[in-house]
Design a protein around this motif. Structure first.
Motif, mmCIF file in Angstrom:
data_model
loop_
_atom_site.group_PDB
_atom_site.id
_atom_site.type_symbol
_atom_site.label_atom_id
_atom_site.label_comp_id
_atom_site.label_asym_id
_atom_site.label_seq_id
_atom_site.Cartn_x
_atom_site.Cartn_y
_atom_site.Cartn_z
ATOM 1 N N ARG A 58 0.831 -1.207 0.000
ATOM 2 C CA ARG A 58 0.000 0.000 0.000
ATOM 3 C C ARG A 58 0.864 1.255 0.000
ATOM 4 N N ALA A 59 1.980 1.214 0.737
ATOM 5 C CA ALA A 59 2.883 2.368 0.745
ATOM 6 C C ALA A 59 3.488 2.589 -0.632
ATOM 7 N N TYR A 60 3.823 1.503 -1.321
ATOM 8 C CA TYR A 60 4.385 1.631 -2.675
ATOM 9 C C TYR A 60 3.358 2.231 -3.633
ATOM 10 N N VAL A 61 2.117 1.764 -3.520
ATOM 11 C CA VAL A 61 1.058 2.314 -4.376
ATOM 12 C C VAL A 61 0.880 3.804 -4.103
ATOM 13 N N ASP A 62 0.824 4.191 -2.835
ATOM 14 C CA ASP A 62 0.643 5.601 -2.484
ATOM 15 C C ASP A 62 1.765 6.477 -3.029
ATOM 16 N N ALA A 63 2.985 5.962 -3.035
ATOM 17 C CA ALA A 63 4.131 6.747 -3.498
ATOM 18 C C ALA A 63 4.200 6.852 -5.011
ATOM 19 N N ASN A 64 3.416 6.033 -5.708
ATOM 20 C CA ASN A 64 3.515 6.012 -7.175
ATOM 21 C C ASN A 64 2.178 6.223 -7.868
ATOM 22 N N LEU A 65 1.234 6.866 -7.188
ATOM 23 C CA LEU A 65 -0.074 7.108 -7.788
ATOM 24 C C LEU A 65 0.019 7.971 -9.038
ATOM 25 N N TRP A 66 1.031 8.814 -9.118
ATOM 26 C CA TRP A 66 1.210 9.716 -10.267
ATOM 27 C C TRP A 66 1.537 8.958 -11.548
ATOM 28 N N ASP A 67 2.065 7.741 -11.413
ATOM 29 C CA ASP A 67 2.560 6.968 -12.553
ATOM 30 C C ASP A 67 1.404 6.299 -13.282
ATOM 31 N N ARG A 68 1.187 6.680 -14.525
ATOM 32 C CA ARG A 68 0.094 6.082 -15.297
ATOM 33 C C ARG A 68 0.336 4.605 -15.573
ATOM 34 N N ASP A 69 1.583 4.171 -15.472
ATOM 35 C CA ASP A 69 1.911 2.772 -15.716
ATOM 36 C C ASP A 69 1.857 1.938 -14.432
ATOM 37 N N LEU A 70 1.271 2.488 -13.379
ATOM 38 C CA LEU A 70 1.121 1.749 -12.129
ATOM 39 C C LEU A 70 -0.010 0.743 -12.301
ATOM 40 N N THR A 71 0.357 -0.488 -12.559
ATOM 41 C CA THR A 71 -0.594 -1.573 -12.773
ATOM 42 C C THR A 71 -0.309 -2.690 -11.769
ATOM 43 N N PRO A 72 -1.216 -3.642 -11.616
ATOM 44 C CA PRO A 72 -0.923 -4.777 -10.734
ATOM 45 C C PRO A 72 0.381 -5.484 -11.092
ATOM 46 N N SER B 266 -8.180 18.913 -15.494
ATOM 47 C CA SER B 266 -7.264 18.104 -16.301
ATOM 48 C C SER B 266 -5.898 17.980 -15.638
ATOM 49 N N ALA B 267 -5.425 19.071 -15.043
ATOM 50 C CA ALA B 267 -4.121 19.039 -14.372
ATOM 51 C C ALA B 267 -4.156 18.118 -13.158
ATOM 52 N N VAL B 268 -5.253 18.161 -12.408
ATOM 53 C CA VAL B 268 -5.390 17.273 -11.253
ATOM 54 C C VAL B 268 -5.436 15.820 -11.711
ATOM 55 N N ALA B 269 -6.148 15.565 -12.810
ATOM 56 C CA ALA B 269 -6.237 14.202 -13.331
ATOM 57 C C ALA B 269 -4.857 13.679 -13.721
ATOM 58 N N ARG B 270 -4.062 14.507 -14.402
ATOM 59 C CA ARG B 270 -2.715 14.084 -14.801
ATOM 60 C C ARG B 270 -1.823 13.858 -13.589
ATOM 61 N N ARG B 271 -1.945 14.727 -12.586
ATOM 62 C CA ARG B 271 -1.088 14.629 -11.411
ATOM 63 C C ARG B 271 -1.276 13.297 -10.686
ATOM 64 N N TRP B 272 -2.503 12.770 -10.728
ATOM 65 C CA TRP B 272 -2.784 11.551 -9.991
ATOM 66 C C TRP B 272 -2.930 10.325 -10.893
ATOM 67 N N GLY B 273 -2.360 10.389 -12.077
ATOM 68 C CA GLY B 273 -2.179 9.189 -12.884
ATOM 69 C C GLY B 273 -3.335 8.760 -13.749
ATOM 70 N N PHE B 274 -4.350 9.610 -13.931
ATOM 71 C CA PHE B 274 -5.463 9.244 -14.812
ATOM 72 C C PHE B 274 -5.076 9.462 -16.271
ATOM 73 N N ALA B 275 -5.549 8.563 -17.127
ATOM 74 C CA ALA B 275 -5.165 8.615 -18.533
ATOM 75 C C ALA B 275 -5.686 9.863 -19.221
ATOM 76 N N SER B 276 -6.848 10.368 -18.786
ATOM 77 C CA SER B 276 -7.430 11.557 -19.414
ATOM 78 C C SER B 276 -8.397 12.212 -18.441
ATOM 79 N N ALA B 277 -8.728 13.473 -18.735
ATOM 80 C CA ALA B 277 -9.698 14.188 -17.899
ATOM 81 C C ALA B 277 -11.073 13.537 -18.000
ATOM 82 N N THR B 278 -11.388 13.003 -19.185
ATOM 83 C CA THR B 278 -12.685 12.353 -19.376
ATOM 84 C C THR B 278 -12.806 11.112 -18.495
ATOM 85 N N HIS B 279 -11.758 10.297 -18.500
ATOM 86 C CA HIS B 279 -11.755 9.096 -17.663
ATOM 87 C C HIS B 279 -11.833 9.470 -16.187
ATOM 88 N N PHE B 280 -11.101 10.495 -15.782
ATOM 89 C CA PHE B 280 -11.126 10.952 -14.402
ATOM 90 C C PHE B 280 -12.525 11.426 -14.008
#
Length: 356
Positions: free
Chosen positions: A253-267, A319-333
Motif C-alpha cells: 500500500r505504501a508503494y502504491v501511495d508513493a507512485n499514484l502519479w505513474d500512469r503505468d502503475l498496474t498490478p 485536467s491538471a489534477v487528473a494528470r497529477r494523480w495518474g489518470f489517462a485523461s480528464a474524461t476518464h477521471f
C-alpha cells in the motif's frame, strides 16, 4: 411522499417502554425476560441496573424511510446536509429501532450515531452495549439496530452513502463492531461535526454543507481504519506467517501511495517492484475484500478529491489534477469521479472551495 431513489428506505420505530435487561435470558434478577440472546460484559451489564421497575403501556410510531419527515408524536427532526441525511430523536424513555425495509433497491450506506443525552442499550448483531452521553457508534446501513433508551435522551443519526467512502465490505463490518465510545483518536474529532450537522439549518450555504459532509466522510474512513486496527490486535502472536503477510501488505500500500502519479502503475508493475508473483498479489488483496486495481483507483480518486477541495486551488484545472494523480485523461477521471461520489469534479470543488 415517495422515497428518493438514491436513499435507503428503512422503518424507524420508536416505542415508549421501559428498557429491558441486555443479559442472557434468565440470568438477571431485575427482569423475567430479556430480548437479547447475547450480551457483552462490563458496560452492557450496567444496563440492568438502569431499568425502571414498571413499564408504561407501549406507544409505537413507525416511519417509512428515516429521511422523510412524518407527522408523529415523538420529537424528531430530519434534514439534508450535503450528501448526508441527518435525523435527531429526542424525548422520554423509549426504544428507537432502525430497520432497513426488505425488498427495496437501496443505496449502501453507513449509519453513524451520536448519543448526546441519557443512557441507552445499543443492540447490534445480537450483542448489547451500554451507550452513554457523548458516545459515538457506527453500523452498516443494511443491518438493523435498536437503542433502548432508559431516560430522557437525545440521539443524532447520520446516513453516509458508501459511494463517497473508499470502504470495502470488510472495513464496514469492522466499523460496525466498534463499541460505543467518546474517546480514542477519531471520536473526539467526529462528534463535534455530527453536532454541527444536526444543528445545520435551512440557512446553511451549499458550500458549507458540502464541506461539513466531506469532513464527516473523511473521519468515518479514519474511524474504519481504527476499527481494523482494534480488530487485528487480539490476533497478534499467532505465528509469523500472518504477521509477514501484514507487513508485506502495508509495504504494498505504501508503494502504491508513493507512485499514484505513474500512469503505468498496474498490478503487474506493483508485483514486479515488490518481487512477488502477480497471483500472490491478487490473493493478498482478495483476502481484504478488494482488488489491486480497485485499490489504486480508490487511492487516486481520494487524493484528487482532497486536492480539489484545498482552498486556493481554484486556478488548477481538473485536467491538471487528473494528470497529477495518474489518470489517462480528464474524461476518464471525470467519469470515475462521478461514479464514486455522485457528482463531477468541478461540482465537488465548487462546493468545497468557493464562497457560498
Amino acid at each position: 411522499m415517495a422515497c428518493p431513489s438514491a436513499l435507503p428506505a428503512v422503518i424507524l420505530t420508536t416505542t415508549v417502554a421501559a428498557p429491558r435487561c441486555p443479559t442472557v435470558q434468565g440470568a438477571c434478577p431485575c427482569a423475567q425476560e430479556a430480548p437479547y440472546p447475547l450480551a457483552r460484559k462490563g458496560r452492557a451489564a450496567e444496563a440492568c441496573r438502569m431499568s425502571p421497575t414498571m413499564s408504561p403501556p407501549p406507544r409505537t410510531s413507525s416511519f417509512r424511510d428515516v429521511h422523510e419527515v412524518h407527522e408523529v408524536n415523538e420529537a424528531h427532526e430530519v434534514h439534508e446536509v450535503g450528501f448526508l441525511r441527518v435525523r435527531t430523536e429526542r424525548g422520554a424513555a423509549r426504544s428507537v429501532r432502525y430497520e432497513p425495509t426488505p425488498g427495496t433497491n437501496t443505496e449502501p450506506s453507513v449509519l453513524l450515531g451520536l448519543h448526546t443525552l441519557g443512557r441507552a442499550t445499543l443492540v447490534r448483531r445480537g450483542s448489547a452495549d451500554l451507550c452513554l452521553p457523548g458516545d459515538l457508534f457506527a453500523a452498516d446501513g443494511a443491518e438493523p439496530l435498536a437503542l433502548d433508551e432508559a431516560e430522557e435522551f437525545e440521539l443524532h443519526l447520520v446516513l453516509v452513502p458508501r459511494r463517497v467512502l473508499t470502504l470495502t465490505d470488510e472495513r464496514v463490518s469492522a466499523l460496525s463492531g466498534l463499541r460505543p465510545a467518546a474517546d480514542g483518536t477519531v471520536a473526539p474529532l467526529l462528534a463535534p461535526l455530527v453536532r454541527r450537522a444536526a444543528g445545520a439549518g435551512p440557512g446553511t450555504s451549499p458550500r458549507s454543507a458540502l464541506r461539513l459532509a466531506g469532513g464527516i466522510a473523511d473521519l468515518v474512513e479514519l474511524l474504519a481504519t481504527a476499527a481494523e486496527g482494534a480488530e487485528a490486535e487480539p490476533q497478534g502472536g499467532g505465528g509469523s506467517g500472518g504477521q509477514d503477510r501484514e507487513v508485506l501488505f502495508r509495504r504494498l500500500r505504501a508503494y502504491v501511495d508513493a507512485n499514484l502519479w505513474d500512469r503505468d502503475l498496474t498490478p503487474s508493475a506493483v508485483a514486479e517492484a515488490q518481487h512477488i508473483s502477480l497471483r500472490y498479489l491478487h490473493k493478498l488483496f482478495e483476502g481484504r475484500g478488494s482488488t489491486v486495481g480497485r485499490w489504486i483507483q480508490h487511492r487516486r480518486l481520494e487524493e484528487a478529491r482532497r486536492e480539489l477541495a484545498r482552498p486556493g486551488r481554484e486556478d488548477i484545472t481538473v485536467s491538471a489534477v487528473a494528470r497529477r494523480w495518474g489518470f489517462a485523461s480528464a474524461t476518464h477521471f471525470s467519469r470515475s469521479f462521478r461514479a464514486a461520489y455522485g457528482m463531477s469534479p468541478s461540482d465537488w470543488r465548487d462546493g468545497r472551495t468557493r464562497r457560498g
